[in-house]
Design a protein around this motif. Structure first.
Motif, mmCIF file in Angstrom:
data_model
loop_
_atom_site.group_PDB
_atom_site.id
_atom_site.type_symbol
_atom_site.label_atom_id
_atom_site.label_comp_id
_atom_site.label_asym_id
_atom_site.label_seq_id
_atom_site.Cartn_x
_atom_site.Cartn_y
_atom_site.Cartn_z
ATOM 1 N N ALA A 373 16.741 36.687 49.248
ATOM 2 C CA ALA A 373 17.726 36.143 50.191
ATOM 3 C C ALA A 373 17.251 34.794 50.726
ATOM 4 O O ALA A 373 18.059 33.873 50.934
ATOM 5 N N ASP A 374 15.939 34.657 50.947
ATOM 6 C CA ASP A 374 15.390 33.386 51.415
ATOM 7 C C ASP A 374 15.714 32.264 50.432
ATOM 8 O O ASP A 374 16.126 31.164 50.841
ATOM 9 N N PHE A 375 15.490 32.522 49.130
ATOM 10 C CA PHE A 375 15.710 31.454 48.148
ATOM 11 C C PHE A 375 17.172 31.053 48.098
ATOM 12 O O PHE A 375 17.489 29.861 47.998
ATOM 13 N N ARG A 376 18.063 32.039 48.156
ATOM 14 C CA ARG A 376 19.491 31.706 48.154
ATOM 15 C C ARG A 376 19.826 30.781 49.320
ATOM 16 O O ARG A 376 20.609 29.831 49.179
ATOM 17 N N THR A 377 19.208 31.033 50.469
ATOM 18 C CA THR A 377 19.470 30.208 51.658
ATOM 19 C C THR A 377 18.807 28.842 51.535
ATOM 20 O O THR A 377 19.430 27.809 51.819
ATOM 21 N N LEU A 378 17.539 28.823 51.097
ATOM 22 C CA LEU A 378 16.804 27.561 50.978
ATOM 23 C C LEU A 378 17.467 26.603 49.992
ATOM 24 O O LEU A 378 17.448 25.381 50.191
ATOM 25 N N SER A 379 18.047 27.154 48.921
ATOM 26 C CA SER A 379 18.670 26.299 47.904
ATOM 27 C C SER A 379 19.867 25.539 48.443
ATOM 28 O O SER A 379 20.350 24.595 47.810
ATOM 29 N N GLN A 380 20.357 25.928 49.619
ATOM 30 C CA GLN A 380 21.498 25.246 50.230
ATOM 31 C C GLN A 380 21.071 24.280 51.339
ATOM 32 O O GLN A 380 21.920 23.650 51.982
ATOM 33 N N LEU A 381 19.745 24.182 51.578
ATOM 34 C CA LEU A 381 19.240 23.334 52.670
ATOM 35 C C LEU A 381 18.605 22.060 52.137
ATOM 36 O O LEU A 381 18.138 22.005 50.994
ATOM 37 N N LYS A 382 18.552 21.047 52.993
ATOM 38 C CA LYS A 382 17.761 19.850 52.741
ATOM 39 C C LYS A 382 16.453 19.996 53.516
ATOM 40 O O LYS A 382 16.380 20.766 54.476
ATOM 41 N N VAL A 383 15.444 19.237 53.116
ATOM 42 C CA VAL A 383 14.153 19.302 53.808
ATOM 43 C C VAL A 383 14.361 18.988 55.287
ATOM 44 O O VAL A 383 15.006 18.001 55.651
ATOM 45 N N GLY A 384 13.827 19.875 56.146
ATOM 46 C CA GLY A 384 13.969 19.724 57.586
ATOM 47 C C GLY A 384 15.110 20.526 58.171
ATOM 48 O O GLY A 384 15.160 20.738 59.384
ATOM 49 N N ASP A 385 16.052 20.989 57.319
ATOM 50 C CA ASP A 385 17.192 21.762 57.812
ATOM 51 C C ASP A 385 16.774 23.170 58.237
ATOM 52 O O ASP A 385 15.814 23.740 57.701
ATOM 53 N N ILE A 386 17.530 23.715 59.178
ATOM 54 C CA ILE A 386 17.332 25.095 59.643
ATOM 55 C C ILE A 386 18.603 25.871 59.342
ATOM 56 O O ILE A 386 19.715 25.414 59.624
ATOM 57 N N SER A 387 18.452 27.053 58.779
ATOM 58 C CA SER A 387 19.601 27.847 58.353
ATOM 59 C C SER A 387 20.256 28.575 59.519
ATOM 60 O O SER A 387 19.641 28.750 60.582
ATOM 61 N N PRO A 388 21.490 29.030 59.337
ATOM 62 C CA PRO A 388 22.057 30.012 60.272
ATOM 63 C C PRO A 388 21.299 31.329 60.107
ATOM 64 O O PRO A 388 20.596 31.548 59.115
ATOM 65 N N ALA A 389 21.450 32.231 61.062
ATOM 66 C CA ALA A 389 20.806 33.548 60.976
ATOM 67 C C ALA A 389 21.464 34.387 59.881
ATOM 68 O O ALA A 389 22.663 34.277 59.639
ATOM 69 N N TYR A 390 20.658 35.189 59.203
ATOM 70 C CA TYR A 390 21.192 36.126 58.213
ATOM 71 C C TYR A 390 20.350 37.404 58.236
ATOM 72 O O TYR A 390 19.203 37.411 58.693
ATOM 73 N N GLN A 391 20.945 38.481 57.729
ATOM 74 C CA GLN A 391 20.298 39.788 57.737
ATOM 75 C C GLN A 391 19.648 40.073 56.386
ATOM 76 O O GLN A 391 20.202 39.736 55.342
ATOM 77 N N THR A 392 18.493 40.726 56.427
ATOM 78 C CA THR A 392 17.773 41.043 55.197
ATOM 79 C C THR A 392 16.853 42.238 55.474
ATOM 80 O O THR A 392 17.036 42.954 56.461
ATOM 81 N N GLN A 393 15.856 42.453 54.604
ATOM 82 C CA GLN A 393 14.910 43.559 54.756
ATOM 83 C C GLN A 393 13.504 43.052 54.516
ATOM 84 O O GLN A 393 13.297 42.074 53.787
ATOM 85 N N ASP A 394 12.512 43.735 55.105
ATOM 86 C CA ASP A 394 11.128 43.393 54.799
ATOM 87 C C ASP A 394 10.687 44.162 53.561
ATOM 88 O O ASP A 394 11.474 44.877 52.929
ATOM 89 N N MET A 395 9.405 44.037 53.182
ATOM 90 C CA MET A 395 8.895 44.673 51.966
ATOM 91 C C MET A 395 9.014 46.187 52.000
ATOM 92 O O MET A 395 9.068 46.837 50.959
ATOM 93 N N ASN A 396 9.073 46.756 53.193
ATOM 94 C CA ASN A 396 9.147 48.210 53.326
ATOM 95 C C ASN A 396 10.571 48.723 53.531
ATOM 96 O O ASN A 396 10.770 49.901 53.798
ATOM 97 N N GLY A 397 11.547 47.818 53.407
ATOM 98 C CA GLY A 397 12.937 48.233 53.520
ATOM 99 C C GLY A 397 13.480 48.274 54.929
ATOM 100 O O GLY A 397 14.595 48.753 55.153
#
Length: 468
Positions: A373-397
């Motif tokens: 999910a991080d990569f999908r978000t980062l691919s839409q940003l320019k260097v220095g940009d901050i994304s909107p909040a999004y929901q995801t999971q950690d390594m343990n679910g």
């Protein structure tokens, strides 16, 4: 007319004979390694999978796929036989889960079980058994190979020598690498969600103890662990195999006894000891994780979006916000910079030397659902940009929300000792492991019975010891 019918019947008979002859030819033994035989159909199926895999990955090989497949299978048989000799252990429950997943995929593709049976020319129980044998053999072979190369280590001098001796045109090209930071928040109601999870398991425990329900049935219905397919049952293992709270609870149980609710980083468990032989514990468990309402999940999103607005307005820096607000213990002290520390800890491979902060596109796929999910978000940003909040999971679910900042993109470049030491170290280690394994394999081939059908003896083999 009668003569025509006779000719027709004769033609059908010849056709049927031809089909039977082809089946016999396809199933004939073309190689034997130790006590394991390899059939023509196995080689053909493996060659097809090799070709399909290469097509998907976009590369080809100069070798005949049939010869390459045969050598791959011979090596697998050798490793499998040696694994049995050396008593290599594998996790068989994982294999059964994999078999069931593939069978269900087949059924979904073909529509019905009879359609699968017709396509595979086998009843469904034979299909399952063949898959089980194949995956089990592959698991033993992989386990044996890990035993051989697992002891191989490398020192800095070897890495530098590898770099100096490698032709510059042969050094790898490192693709674009991403450096990024994040701020994470778990739902504030996590304590309430944990309480609900505990109560659910306590209710299940009561139902099992009073005889209103069976442990394995509840595991199949409610457990979120892969072992749910088998009623929560896991392969016998030593206590060291399990995470500490789980192992502590398991060590106190008697056969048939059910634990109290046990909390680990994976969630909440009920554990039942089936039996114990020596230091091997055979158990089953039910795993559930805290669950949240839509409102509970939305609350940290709103908080993080507010924090992001303050950062964009220069009211505070991202580094200050990470230190004050982030729930991630690995990054908040470091300005929110993301590392692979969580991944290393997840696989019990904590070693500061392998901590990385620069990630290739393909690295994200190996770091869990959150990183994808991080990569999908980062691919839409320019260097220095901050994304909107999004929901995801950690390594343990565990569910969480986050915002990310794209700190840097390191352009594609030829690997250098200063900038890409860890990747060069891995390349040098792989090269050394290949050498050690190749030497080990040659010795084992020389000491093991190997037969290759004349049809394949003149084929190209990477290891020349196969043809004796």
């Amino acid at each position: 007319m009668r003569f025509a019918r006779i000719l027709c019947c004769a033609a059908l008979a010849v056709c049927a004979f031809g089909v039977r002859a082809q089946q016999v030819m396809l199933d004939k033994v073309v190689a034997v390694v130790g006590g394991s035989s390899i059939t023509y159909s196995e080689v053909e199926n493996t060659a097809r999978r090799l070709t399909e895999s290469r097509r998907e990955q976009g590369y080809t090989s100069d070798r005949d796929p049939m010869n390459e497949a045969l050598e791959q299978l011979m090596m697998q048989k050798l490793l499998y036989n040696q694994a049995l000799i050396d008593s290599v252990e594998i996790m068989k429950t994982d294999i059964m889960a994999r078999v069931e997943e593939e069978v269900q995929d087949m059924i979904a593709r073909e529509g019905t079980i009879p359609a699968v049976e017709a396509k595979m020319h086998n009843p469904i129980f034979n299909i399952r058994e063949n898959l089980r044998r194949r995956y089990e053999e592959e698991a033993y072979a992989s386990g044996m190979q890990r035993e051989v190369i697992g002891k191989v280590t490398i020192i800095p001098g070897e890495v530098e020598r590898f770099y100096r001796q490698t032709d510059k045109d042969s050094l790898p090209v490192i693709g674009d690498q991403y450096v990024y930071a994040h701020i994470t928040k778990f739902p504030k109601s996590i304590d309430e969600a944990k309480r609900r999870a505990r109560e659910r398991l306590l209710e299940m425990r009561e139902r099992i103890i009073t005889g209103d329900a069976k442990f394995d049935l509840l595991a199949r219905i409610y457990s979120v662990d892969g072992s749910a397919l088998h009623g929560g049952e896991m392969e016998p293992a030593t206590l060291q195999t399990f995470v500490q709270p789980f192992a502590d609870a398991l060590s106190e149980l008697k056969p048939g006894q059910i634990s109290e609710v046990v909390e680990t980083q994976y969630g909440f468990h009920l554990i039942q000891l089936i039996d114990k032989k020596g230091n091997l514990y055979h158990c089953r468990h039910i795993l559930i994780r805290p669950t949240y309402t839509t409102e509970e999940l939305s609350e940290p999103d709103r908080q993080l979006d507010s924090i992001a607005e303050l950062i964009r307005a220069d009211s505070l820096t991202f580094e200050e916000a990470a230190l004050r607000f982030s729930d991630d213990p690995y990054s908040r002290q470091n300005g929110g910079i993301v590392t692979n520390h969580e991944l290393l800890e997840h696989y019990n491979a904590n070693d500061a030397r392998y901590t990385a902060t620069k990630f290739l596109k393909e690295d994200f796929g190996n770091m869990g659902p959150s990183a994808i999910a991080d990569f999908r978000t980062l691919s839409q940003l320019k260097v220095g940009d901050i994304s909107p909040a999004y929901q995801t999971q950690d390594m343990n679910g565990n569910q969480l929300s986050k915002i990310v900042k794209l700190v840097q993109i390191i352009p594609t470049h030829v690997a250098s000792l200063n900038e890409d030491y860890l990747r060069l170290e891995q390349m040098a280690l792989n090269r050394k492991q290949e050498k050690v394994f190749g030497e080990w394999l040659s010795k084992k081939i020389d000491g093991m019975y190997v037969y290759i059908d004349p049809e394949f003896r003149d084929g190209e083999f990477a290891n020349k010891h196969w043809v004796k």
